[in-house]
Design a protein around this motif. Sequence first.
Motif, PDB file in Angstrom:
ATOM      1  N   ASN A  78      26.232  25.799  15.596  1.00  0.00           N
ATOM      2  CA  ASN A  78      25.705  24.986  16.694  1.00  0.00           C
ATOM      3  C   ASN A  78      25.583  25.867  17.932  1.00  0.00           C
ATOM      4  O   ASN A  78      26.567  26.071  18.644  1.00  0.00           O
ATOM      5  CB  ASN A  78      26.628  23.804  16.970  1.00  0.00           C
ATOM      6  N   PRO A  79      24.398  26.409  18.226  1.00  0.00           N
ATOM      7  CA  PRO A  79      24.266  27.341  19.350  1.00  0.00           C
ATOM      8  C   PRO A  79      24.241  26.669  20.705  1.00  0.00           C
ATOM      9  O   PRO A  79      24.466  27.330  21.725  1.00  0.00           O
ATOM     10  CB  PRO A  79      22.921  28.033  19.070  1.00  0.00           C
ATOM     11  N   SER A  80      23.967  25.359  20.755  1.00  0.00           N
ATOM     12  CA  SER A  80      23.828  24.665  22.041  1.00  0.00           C
ATOM     13  C   SER A  80      24.614  23.359  22.011  1.00  0.00           C
ATOM     14  O   SER A  80      24.056  22.287  21.734  1.00  0.00           O
ATOM     15  CB  SER A  80      22.344  24.385  22.340  1.00  0.00           C
ATOM     16  N   PRO A  81      25.915  23.418  22.297  1.00  0.00           N
ATOM     17  CA  PRO A  81      26.720  22.192  22.280  1.00  0.00           C
ATOM     18  C   PRO A  81      26.201  21.165  23.273  1.00  0.00           C
ATOM     19  O   PRO A  81      25.714  21.502  24.351  1.00  0.00           O
ATOM     20  CB  PRO A  81      28.119  22.688  22.678  1.00  0.00           C
ATOM     21  N   ARG A  82      26.323  19.910  22.895  1.00  0.00           N
ATOM     22  CA  ARG A  82      25.888  18.806  23.735  1.00  0.00           C
ATOM     23  C   ARG A  82      27.089  18.122  24.364  1.00  0.00           C
ATOM     24  O   ARG A  82      28.237  18.351  23.976  1.00  0.00           O
ATOM     25  CB  ARG A  82      25.077  17.803  22.913  1.00  0.00           C
ATOM     26  N   ARG A  83      26.797  17.278  25.319  1.00  0.00           N
ATOM     27  CA  ARG A  83      27.831  16.529  26.004  1.00  0.00           C
ATOM     28  C   ARG A  83      28.661  15.728  25.004  1.00  0.00           C
ATOM     29  O   ARG A  83      28.131  15.075  24.117  1.00  0.00           O
ATOM     30  CB  ARG A  83      27.176  15.574  27.015  1.00  0.00           C
ATOM     31  N   GLY A  84      29.996  15.794  25.165  1.00  0.00           N
ATOM     32  CA  GLY A  84      30.878  15.021  24.322  1.00  0.00           C
ATOM     33  C   GLY A  84      31.267  15.681  23.018  1.00  0.00           C
ATOM     34  O   GLY A  84      32.071  15.126  22.262  1.00  0.00           O
ATOM     35  N   GLN A  85      30.711  16.853  22.704  1.00  0.00           N
ATOM     36  CA  GLN A  85      31.092  17.546  21.482  1.00  0.00           C
ATOM     37  C   GLN A  85      32.414  18.287  21.691  1.00  0.00           C
ATOM     38  O   GLN A  85      32.838  18.507  22.829  1.00  0.00           O
ATOM     39  CB  GLN A  85      29.972  18.490  21.040  1.00  0.00           C
ATOM     40  N   PRO A  86      33.089  18.683  20.611  1.00  0.00           N
ATOM     41  CA  PRO A  86      34.453  19.202  20.751  1.00  0.00           C
ATOM     42  C   PRO A  86      34.591  20.428  21.640  1.00  0.00           C
ATOM     43  O   PRO A  86      35.602  20.578  22.324  1.00  0.00           O
ATOM     44  CB  PRO A  86      34.847  19.525  19.306  1.00  0.00           C
ATOM     45  N   LEU A  87      33.609  21.324  21.630  1.00  0.00           N
ATOM     46  CA  LEU A  87      33.695  22.560  22.400  1.00  0.00           C
ATOM     47  C   LEU A  87      32.466  22.703  23.285  1.00  0.00           C
ATOM     48  O   LEU A  87      31.369  22.267  22.935  1.00  0.00           O
ATOM     49  CB  LEU A  87      33.808  23.773  21.477  1.00  0.00           C
ATOM     50  N   ALA A  88      32.661  23.343  24.447  1.00  0.00           N
ATOM     51  CA  ALA A  88      31.559  23.547  25.380  1.00  0.00           C
ATOM     52  C   ALA A  88      30.801  24.829  25.087  1.00  0.00           C
ATOM     53  O   ALA A  88      29.689  25.026  25.579  1.00  0.00           O
ATOM     54  CB  ALA A  88      32.092  23.570  26.815  1.00  0.00           C
ATOM     55  N   THR A  89      31.391  25.735  24.313  1.00  0.00           N
ATOM     56  CA  THR A  89      30.746  26.990  23.941  1.00  0.00           C
ATOM     57  C   THR A  89      30.213  26.880  22.518  1.00  0.00           C
ATOM     58  O   THR A  89      30.661  26.015  21.751  1.00  0.00           O
ATOM     59  CB  THR A  89      31.742  28.148  24.040  1.00  0.00           C
ATOM     60  N   PRO A  90      29.248  27.718  22.115  1.00  0.00           N
ATOM     61  CA  PRO A  90      28.713  27.644  20.756  1.00  0.00           C
ATOM     62  C   PRO A  90      29.821  27.682  19.707  1.00  0.00           C
ATOM     63  O   PRO A  90      30.798  28.426  19.831  1.00  0.00           O
ATOM     64  CB  PRO A  90      27.805  28.875  20.670  1.00  0.00           C
ATOM     65  N   PHE A  91      29.660  26.871  18.666  1.00  0.00           N
ATOM     66  CA  PHE A  91      30.694  26.774  17.632  1.00  0.00           C
ATOM     67  C   PHE A  91      30.034  26.416  16.312  1.00  0.00           C
ATOM     68  O   PHE A  91      28.824  26.175  16.244  1.00  0.00           O
ATOM     69  CB  PHE A  91      31.744  25.714  18.016  1.00  0.00           C
ATOM     70  N   ALA A  92      30.839  26.369  15.262  1.00  0.00           N
ATOM     71  CA  ALA A  92      30.336  25.984  13.940  1.00  0.00           C
ATOM     72  C   ALA A  92      30.849  24.600  13.586  1.00  0.00           C
ATOM     73  O   ALA A  92      32.030  24.297  13.766  1.00  0.00           O
ATOM     74  CB  ALA A  92      30.794  26.985  12.886  1.00  0.00           C
ATOM     75  N   TRP A  93      29.942  23.746  13.110  1.00  0.00           N
ATOM     76  CA  TRP A  93      30.382  22.523  12.453  1.00  0.00           C
ATOM     77  C   TRP A  93      30.830  22.912  11.049  1.00  0.00           C
ATOM     78  O   TRP A  93      30.094  23.603  10.325  1.00  0.00           O
ATOM     79  CB  TRP A  93      29.250  21.508  12.364  1.00  0.00           C
ATOM     80  N   VAL A  94      32.029  22.487  10.655  1.00  0.00           N
ATOM     81  CA  VAL A  94      32.562  22.880   9.355  1.00  0.00           C
ATOM     82  C   VAL A  94      33.103  21.672   8.613  1.00  0.00           C
ATOM     83  O   VAL A  94      33.568  20.701   9.217  1.00  0.00           O
ATOM     84  CB  VAL A  94      33.700  23.927   9.500  1.00  0.00           C
ATOM     85  N   LEU A  95      32.997  21.728   7.308  1.00  0.00           N
ATOM     86  CA  LEU A  95      33.745  20.829   6.437  1.00  0.00           C
ATOM     87  C   LEU A  95      34.935  21.621   5.922  1.00  0.00           C
ATOM     88  O   LEU A  95      34.763  22.673   5.302  1.00  0.00           O
ATOM     89  CB  LEU A  95      32.882  20.332   5.283  1.00  0.00           C
ATOM     90  N   VAL A  96      36.144  21.126   6.205  1.00  0.00           N
ATOM     91  CA  VAL A  96      37.372  21.831   5.849  1.00  0.00           C
ATOM     92  C   VAL A  96      38.160  20.996   4.853  1.00  0.00           C
ATOM     93  O   VAL A  96      38.478  19.832   5.130  1.00  0.00           O
ATOM     94  CB  VAL A  96      38.237  22.110   7.093  1.00  0.00           C
ATOM     95  N   ARG A  97      38.462  21.591   3.699  1.00  0.00           N
ATOM     96  CA  ARG A  97      39.358  20.948   2.744  1.00  0.00           C
ATOM     97  C   ARG A  97      40.767  21.437   3.064  1.00  0.00           C
ATOM     98  O   ARG A  97      41.124  22.578   2.785  1.00  0.00           O
ATOM     99  CB  ARG A  97      38.987  21.293   1.308  1.00  0.00           C
ATOM    100  N   LEU A  98      41.550  20.573   3.683  1.00  0.00           N
ATOM    101  CA  LEU A  98      42.916  20.937   4.046  1.00  0.00           C
ATOM    102  C   LEU A  98      43.753  21.146   2.795  1.00  0.00           C
ATOM    103  O   LEU A  98      43.521  20.505   1.759  1.00  0.00           O
ATOM    104  CB  LEU A  98      43.537  19.852   4.924  1.00  0.00           C
ATOM    105  N   ASP A  99      44.729  22.037   2.889  1.00  0.00           N
ATOM    106  CA  ASP A  99      45.590  22.311   1.742  1.00  0.00           C
ATOM    107  C   ASP A  99      46.333  21.043   1.349  1.00  0.00           C
ATOM    108  O   ASP A  99      47.006  20.416   2.169  1.00  0.00           O
ATOM    109  CB  ASP A  99      46.592  23.414   2.099  1.00  0.00           C
TER     110      ASP A  99
END
Length: 426
Positions: A78-99
């Motif tokens: 996600n190169p351009s985060p929008r208002r209300g998203q978890p981070l204000a800087t570019p980040f990756a949306w991920v699907l994480v399978r927790l241990d």
Amino acid sequence: MPEVLTAPLVVEFPFTRSLGPVQSAFLTGLRERTVLGVRARDGRVVVPPVEYDPVTADELRDLVEVAPTGTVTTWAWNPSPRRGQPLATPFAWVLVRLDGADTALLHALDAPGPDAVRTGMRVRIRWAAERTGAIGDIACFEPAREGAGEPAEEATGVGAGAPRVGANGSRRGGEAPLRGHNADGQGDIPAEGAEGAGGTGGAGGTWAAEAAEAAGAAEAAGGTRAAETTGTTRTTGTTGPARTTGTTGPARTTGSPGTAAYQPQAHSGQFGEPVTGIIAAARLDYVYAPGRTQSRYLQGLAERRTLGERCPACRKVYVPPRGACPTCGVATAEQVEVGPRGTVTTFCIVNIKARNLDIEVPYVYAHIALDGADLALHARIGDIPYDQVRMGLRVEPVWAEGARYPDHYRPTGEPDADYDSYKELI
């Protein structure tokens, strides 16, 4: 050619939901830095937990605790985060399978760039400094530190050579294993168990330390780096060789270099001061472009003129114009000025006050067929008691100073229109 207008618009409303025992336990657990899942009828652990089995629809209540570390199963940058998203800087949306889980959790991964993200990489939760019992208590995920039982990638067939999605959507592979980063993207990740690192288990100690110790014991005993077992197994990282306890329910354990598979532990779901409800603000920000036809219409309103367009086939005049006849399906180009007076064809009485709208209730919203138009538009009726508004009422626009459109319509004082004159426009 007229200027094509655009305007930023926002659709927003608060969504209130009461929580049942499963969702209440999950969100309250996040507040306490504990991640809970629920065991389905087939033995799978579902995270986030659901109240009903996704296969059998049976009610589920068997809560278990999973680890705050896991594996990325897929991702998108996600190169351009929008208002209300978890981070204000570019980040990756991920699907994480927790241990310990068999399903994946969607969240944000704080990484310095798309080159630092890959399917199969190991990540851990970064907890929010202030937690209230909401999904935002997980501030984001971050790459797990190498060592201490946390390799950069899980050895499950997706690793350094696995394809990944770049910033432009292309898939690339053959990258070297990822080293961890701090929140600012520089240097090594702090040691497990450091404050805010997200590596501390809910019952004391660290998940990574338990996994590392158990892995060391397993390797010393059998010389293997991965194990396949059946039954529910618990690894405890105290002193001496790791021990396993429990034999209930099916379990899938996949080891990886330097780690042992974590087995979810039964949890009562009981916490002090449980979260019983949430209020989430649903909001949509977008830019509306009305196009050439409606831009001409809006510019005409700014000049206190109401412009429609005539269909060349059926000769109906549409207000507001749409650029095409909805009946004949042909383009409309001939402009026709209509009104400004019109007739109320139907109406409703509004009794609920809208947020950010400075109009006292009750008030009337009506469909108004302007003189010369073959389609009714809608507008507010004012300057008359709400209980005196009626079908056939003749009205005219009222313009506020400097406004681009009528503030409301008011009675003209003319006799009511005959029903037959507007019945086709209801």
